[in-house]
Design a protein around this motif. Structure first.
Motif, PDB file in Angstrom:
ATOM      1  N   PHE A   1       0.833  -1.198   0.000  1.00  0.00           N
ATOM      2  CA  PHE A   1       0.000   0.000   0.000  1.00  0.00           C
ATOM      3  C   PHE A   1       0.871   1.251   0.000  1.00  0.00           C
ATOM      4  O   PHE A   1       0.585   2.208  -0.731  1.00  0.00           O
ATOM      5  N   LYS A   2       1.935   1.252   0.775  1.00  0.00           N
ATOM      6  CA  LYS A   2       2.838   2.407   0.836  1.00  0.00           C
ATOM      7  C   LYS A   2       3.383   2.735  -0.552  1.00  0.00           C
ATOM      8  O   LYS A   2       3.383   3.887  -0.979  1.00  0.00           O
ATOM      9  N   ARG A   3       3.813   1.706  -1.255  1.00  0.00           N
ATOM     10  CA  ARG A   3       4.363   1.902  -2.608  1.00  0.00           C
ATOM     11  C   ARG A   3       3.289   2.401  -3.581  1.00  0.00           C
ATOM     12  O   ARG A   3       3.490   3.357  -4.320  1.00  0.00           O
ATOM     13  N   ALA A   4       2.137   1.740  -3.566  1.00  0.00           N
ATOM     14  CA  ALA A   4       1.045   2.128  -4.465  1.00  0.00           C
ATOM     15  C   ALA A   4       0.525   3.524  -4.121  1.00  0.00           C
ATOM     16  O   ALA A   4       0.194   4.307  -5.013  1.00  0.00           O
ATOM     17  N   TRP A   5       0.458   3.845  -2.840  1.00  0.00           N
ATOM     18  CA  TRP A   5      -0.055   5.148  -2.400  1.00  0.00           C
ATOM     19  C   TRP A   5       0.871   6.274  -2.851  1.00  0.00           C
ATOM     20  O   TRP A   5       0.417   7.341  -3.237  1.00  0.00           O
ATOM     21  N   LYS A   6       2.184   6.032  -2.830  1.00  0.00           N
ATOM     22  CA  LYS A   6       3.132   7.043  -3.319  1.00  0.00           C
ATOM     23  C   LYS A   6       2.927   7.279  -4.814  1.00  0.00           C
ATOM     24  O   LYS A   6       2.935   8.417  -5.270  1.00  0.00           O
ATOM     25  N   ARG A   7       2.722   6.206  -5.567  1.00  0.00           N
ATOM     26  CA  ARG A   7       2.477   6.358  -7.013  1.00  0.00           C
ATOM     27  C   ARG A   7       1.184   7.122  -7.253  1.00  0.00           C
ATOM     28  O   ARG A   7       1.097   7.959  -8.145  1.00  0.00           O
ATOM     29  N   SER A   8       0.163   6.822  -6.464  1.00  0.00           N
ATOM     30  CA  SER A   8      -1.105   7.531  -6.584  1.00  0.00           C
ATOM     31  C   SER A   8      -0.906   9.018  -6.303  1.00  0.00           C
ATOM     32  O   SER A   8      -1.415   9.871  -7.031  1.00  0.00           O
ATOM     33  N   ARG A   9      -0.160   9.318  -5.248  1.00  0.00           N
ATOM     34  CA  ARG A   9       0.130  10.715  -4.896  1.00  0.00           C
ATOM     35  C   ARG A   9       0.831  11.415  -6.055  1.00  0.00           C
ATOM     36  O   ARG A   9       0.444  12.514  -6.463  1.00  0.00           O
ATOM     37  N   ASP A  10       1.863  10.794  -6.582  1.00  0.00           N
ATOM     38  CA  ASP A  10       2.634  11.410  -7.661  1.00  0.00           C
ATOM     39  C   ASP A  10       1.756  11.677  -8.890  1.00  0.00           C
ATOM     40  O   ASP A  10       1.815  12.753  -9.488  1.00  0.00           O
ATOM     41  N   TYR A  11       0.944  10.688  -9.258  1.00  0.00           N
ATOM     42  CA  TYR A  11       0.084  10.831 -10.438  1.00  0.00           C
ATOM     43  C   TYR A  11      -1.022  11.858 -10.190  1.00  0.00           C
ATOM     44  O   TYR A  11      -1.340  12.661 -11.061  1.00  0.00           O
ATOM     45  N   THR A  12      -1.577  11.846  -9.000  1.00  0.00           N
ATOM     46  CA  THR A  12      -2.634  12.809  -8.671  1.00  0.00           C
ATOM     47  C   THR A  12      -2.095  14.227  -8.699  1.00  0.00           C
ATOM     48  O   THR A  12      -2.710  15.120  -9.305  1.00  0.00           O
ATOM     49  N   LEU A  13      -0.962  14.463  -8.054  1.00  0.00           N
ATOM     50  CA  LEU A  13      -0.398  15.820  -8.041  1.00  0.00           C
ATOM     51  C   LEU A  13       0.023  16.266  -9.440  1.00  0.00           C
ATOM     52  O   LEU A  13      -0.175  17.435  -9.800  1.00  0.00           O
ATOM     53  N   THR A  14       0.574  15.367 -10.220  1.00  0.00           N
ATOM     54  CA  THR A  14       0.950  15.710 -11.593  1.00  0.00           C
ATOM     55  C   THR A  14      -0.290  16.106 -12.388  1.00  0.00           C
ATOM     56  O   THR A  14      -0.290  17.130 -13.091  1.00  0.00           O
ATOM     57  N   THR A  15      -1.341  15.304 -12.275  1.00  0.00           N
ATOM     58  CA  THR A  15      -2.589  15.595 -12.990  1.00  0.00           C
ATOM     59  C   THR A  15      -3.174  16.927 -12.532  1.00  0.00           C
ATOM     60  O   THR A  15      -3.525  17.773 -13.353  1.00  0.00           O
ATOM     61  N   PHE A  16      -3.264  17.116 -11.228  1.00  0.00           N
ATOM     62  CA  PHE A  16      -3.818  18.355 -10.678  1.00  0.00           C
ATOM     63  C   PHE A  16      -3.028  19.573 -11.154  1.00  0.00           C
ATOM     64  O   PHE A  16      -3.607  20.576 -11.582  1.00  0.00           O
ATOM     65  N   ASN A  17      -1.714  19.489 -11.093  1.00  0.00           N
ATOM     66  CA  ASN A  17      -0.864  20.642 -11.410  1.00  0.00           C
ATOM     67  C   ASN A  17      -0.838  21.011 -12.888  1.00  0.00           C
ATOM     68  O   ASN A  17      -0.395  22.103 -13.237  1.00  0.00           O
ATOM     69  N   LEU A  18      -1.333  20.142 -13.759  1.00  0.00           N
ATOM     70  CA  LEU A  18      -1.362  20.470 -15.184  1.00  0.00           C
ATOM     71  C   LEU A  18      -2.421  21.514 -15.539  1.00  0.00           C
ATOM     72  O   LEU A  18      -2.262  22.246 -16.516  1.00  0.00           O
ATOM     73  N   MET A  19      -3.491  21.597 -14.761  1.00  0.00           N
ATOM     74  CA  MET A  19      -4.565  22.544 -15.076  1.00  0.00           C
ATOM     75  C   MET A  19      -4.127  23.961 -14.690  1.00  0.00           C
ATOM     76  O   MET A  19      -3.701  24.193 -13.561  1.00  0.00           O
ATOM     77  N   PRO A  20      -4.225  24.909 -15.610  1.00  0.00           N
ATOM     78  CA  PRO A  20      -3.898  26.296 -15.267  1.00  0.00           C
ATOM     79  C   PRO A  20      -4.819  26.814 -14.156  1.00  0.00           C
ATOM     80  O   PRO A  20      -5.982  26.412 -14.058  1.00  0.00           O
ATOM     81  N   GLU A  21      -4.282  27.681 -13.342  1.00  0.00           N
ATOM     82  CA  GLU A  21      -5.023  28.243 -12.189  1.00  0.00           C
ATOM     83  C   GLU A  21      -6.383  28.799 -12.600  1.00  0.00           C
ATOM     84  O   GLU A  21      -7.373  28.606 -11.905  1.00  0.00           O
ATOM     85  N   GLU A  22      -6.442  29.472 -13.736  1.00  0.00           N
ATOM     86  CA  GLU A  22      -7.703  30.107 -14.147  1.00  0.00           C
ATOM     87  C   GLU A  22      -8.811  29.104 -14.493  1.00  0.00           C
ATOM     88  O   GLU A  22      -9.973  29.482 -14.636  1.00  0.00           O
ATOM     89  N   HIS A  23      -8.451  27.837 -14.604  1.00  0.00           N
ATOM     90  CA  HIS A  23      -9.457  26.817 -14.927  1.00  0.00           C
ATOM     91  C   HIS A  23      -9.763  25.873 -13.758  1.00  0.00           C
ATOM     92  O   HIS A  23     -10.409  24.846 -13.950  1.00  0.00           O
TER      93      HIS A  23
END
Length: 175
Positions: A31-53
């Motif tokens: 779970f620790k390993r999978a959760w880190k991957r989830s965190r990385d992918y989630t933050l990457t996905t979130f950070n791609l959207m420009p602030e104005e959107h």
């Protein structure tokens, strides 16, 4: 089966079990390993959207982009806190719609840290305990997988939002 062969088999089983640890140890490591991957992918996905959107939603009845993520934070922590008997760090947080992209990204990072730390500290008996969830009875381990699946669902919706705004999402990160 000869006695010597039976003893070798038994000894091998004991050694493999000892090396691997308990089922809970194995789960927590996976779970620790999978959760880190989830965190990385989630933050990457979130950070791609420009602030104005951050407030973008394809249809009025749908979640805004930011809400795809803030919902995951509040839903997951509430589900775990209520079942594991720990304090929900987001129980009283309000004003998500007014938070900046950077503030929500920081909260996502704190959320993933909280879940990872919480699950790492959960006693084995809690991971084996049965909980009601969505009309089913799940163990604590299964609950963790169900909650991660919920995050995957919303992250997938957020990827569609990115595409609707002309942003190419990162490729899948994998396990």
């Amino acid at each position: 089966m000869k006695r010597s062969q039976a003893l070798r088999t038994l000894l091998g089983t004991v050694l493999v079990t000892s090396a691997a640890g308990t089922a809970e140890d194995v789960f927590q490591a996976e779970f620790k390993r999978a959760w880190k991957r989830s965190r990385d992918y989630t933050l990457t996905t979130f950070n791609l959207m420009p602030e104005e959107h951050m407030g973008f939603k394809p249809m009025p009845e749908m979640f805004a982009f930011r809400t795809q993520f803030t919902h995951c934070i509040t839903y997951t922590t509430a589900q775990l806190a209520g079942r594991l008997g720990v304090k929900d760090p987001y129980a009283d947080v309000q004003g998500w719609a007014q938070k900046s992209k950077a503030e929500i990204a920081a909260e996502l990072d704190r959320f993933y840290e909280w879940v990872g730390t919480t699950i790492a500290k959960v006693p084995a008996v809690q991971l084996a305990k049965q909980f009601d969830f969505a009309g089913e009875s799940l163990t604590g381990k299964q609950l963790c997988y169900a909650l991660e699946n919920h995050i995957i669902h919303h992250r997938g919706q957020a990827i569609v939002y990115l595409r609707l705004k002309g942003v190419t999402p990162e490729s899948y990160f994998g396990w």
